[in-house]
Design a protein around this motif. Structure first.
Motif, PDB file in Angstrom:
ATOM      1  N   HIS A  64      19.296   0.072  10.781  1.00 15.36           N
ATOM      2  CA  HIS A  64      18.397  -0.558  11.754  1.00 15.36           C
ATOM      3  C   HIS A  64      18.544  -2.078  11.698  1.00 15.36           C
ATOM      4  O   HIS A  64      19.036  -2.629  10.731  1.00 15.36           O
ATOM      5  CB  HIS A  64      16.940  -0.139  11.517  1.00 15.36           C
ATOM      6  CG  HIS A  64      16.411  -0.512  10.159  1.00 15.36           C
ATOM      7  ND1 HIS A  64      16.632   0.250   9.038  1.00 15.36           N
ATOM      8  CD2 HIS A  64      15.703  -1.576   9.739  1.00 15.36           C
ATOM      9  CE1 HIS A  64      16.071  -0.316   7.997  1.00 15.36           C
ATOM     10  NE2 HIS A  64      15.496  -1.440   8.391  1.00 15.36           N
TER      11      HIS A  64
ATOM     12  N   THR B 288      11.423  -3.632  14.284  1.00 14.11           N
ATOM     13  CA  THR B 288      12.434  -2.826  13.616  1.00 14.11           C
ATOM     14  C   THR B 288      13.080  -1.972  14.697  1.00 14.11           C
ATOM     15  O   THR B 288      12.402  -1.189  15.361  1.00 14.11           O
ATOM     16  CB  THR B 288      11.800  -1.942  12.523  1.00 14.11           C
ATOM     17  OG1 THR B 288      11.106  -2.800  11.601  1.00 14.11           O
ATOM     18  CG2 THR B 288      12.855  -1.159  11.775  1.00 14.11           C
TER      19      THR B 288
ATOM     20  N   THR C 292       7.304  -8.736  13.714  1.00 16.36           N
ATOM     21  CA  THR C 292       8.483  -8.073  13.163  1.00 16.36           C
ATOM     22  C   THR C 292       8.795  -6.848  14.002  1.00 16.36           C
ATOM     23  O   THR C 292       7.939  -5.981  14.175  1.00 16.36           O
ATOM     24  CB  THR C 292       8.260  -7.658  11.696  1.00 16.36           C
ATOM     25  OG1 THR C 292       7.994  -8.832  10.919  1.00 16.36           O
ATOM     26  CG2 THR C 292       9.473  -6.947  11.127  1.00 16.36           C
TER      27      THR C 292
ATOM     28  N   VAL D 115      16.460  -5.765  12.102  1.00 13.49           N
ATOM     29  CA  VAL D 115      15.123  -6.325  11.911  1.00 13.49           C
ATOM     30  C   VAL D 115      15.102  -7.698  12.569  1.00 13.49           C
ATOM     31  O   VAL D 115      15.979  -8.523  12.328  1.00 13.49           O
ATOM     32  CB  VAL D 115      14.758  -6.432  10.410  1.00 13.49           C
ATOM     33  CG1 VAL D 115      13.374  -7.042  10.247  1.00 13.49           C
ATOM     34  CG2 VAL D 115      14.826  -5.054   9.749  1.00 13.49           C
TER      35      VAL D 115
END
Length: 143
Positions: free
Chosen positions: A38, A115, A113, A40
């Protein structure tokens, strides 16, 4: 050595205007990195009203919007006023290979944030090779 696939090809494109992009990067600085399967994305949004933070995906464009309300204290004489207020937006053009329908977002201590998982079809995978017994080739003669 294989080339690593990067779905973020045009990271900074804010409404197609250079000045707007400069303002966005100044008011919404970000960090982006890949960790395993993933990506970020950390976006600094200090002082943003949490209820105004909006993250949207349309086509292959990720848009982040937030608003900082100006201080409206009465009977104040400003000596310095450098912190921007108003609505801010930043757009990121993303390539294929991301699971944009599974983005997770949190806002803590002034930092948004995101993801963003890599799509299953974009993840590297091993292909097993089956071993079989060799087949004989027969020659025939025709007259």
């Amino acid at each position: 050595m294989a080339t690593r696939f990067d779905p973020f090809q045009e990271l900074d494109r804010l409404f197609g205007q250079v000045l707007a992009a400069d303002r966005a990067s100044a008011t919404m600085p970000m960090d982006l990195y890949r960790s395993g399967d993933h990506y970020v994305l950390h976006v600094d949004l200090p002082g943003a009203d949490p209820g105004t933070i909006d993250v949207a995906v349309e086509d292959r464009t990720l848009t982040i919007r937030a608003q900082r309300s100006p201080r409206t204290d009465q009977d104040v004489q400003w000596l310095a006023k450098e912190r921007p207020s108003g609505t801010y937006a930043r757009q990121l053009a993303v390539g294929s290979g991301l699971a944009l329908d599974r983005i997770e977002a949190t806002y803590t201590d002034g930092v948004l944030t995101l993801t963003i998982p890599v799509a299953e079809e974009a993840k590297p995978r091993k292909i097993s090779v089956q071993h079989g017994a060799p087949t004989a080739i027969e020659a025939s003669t025709s007259a």
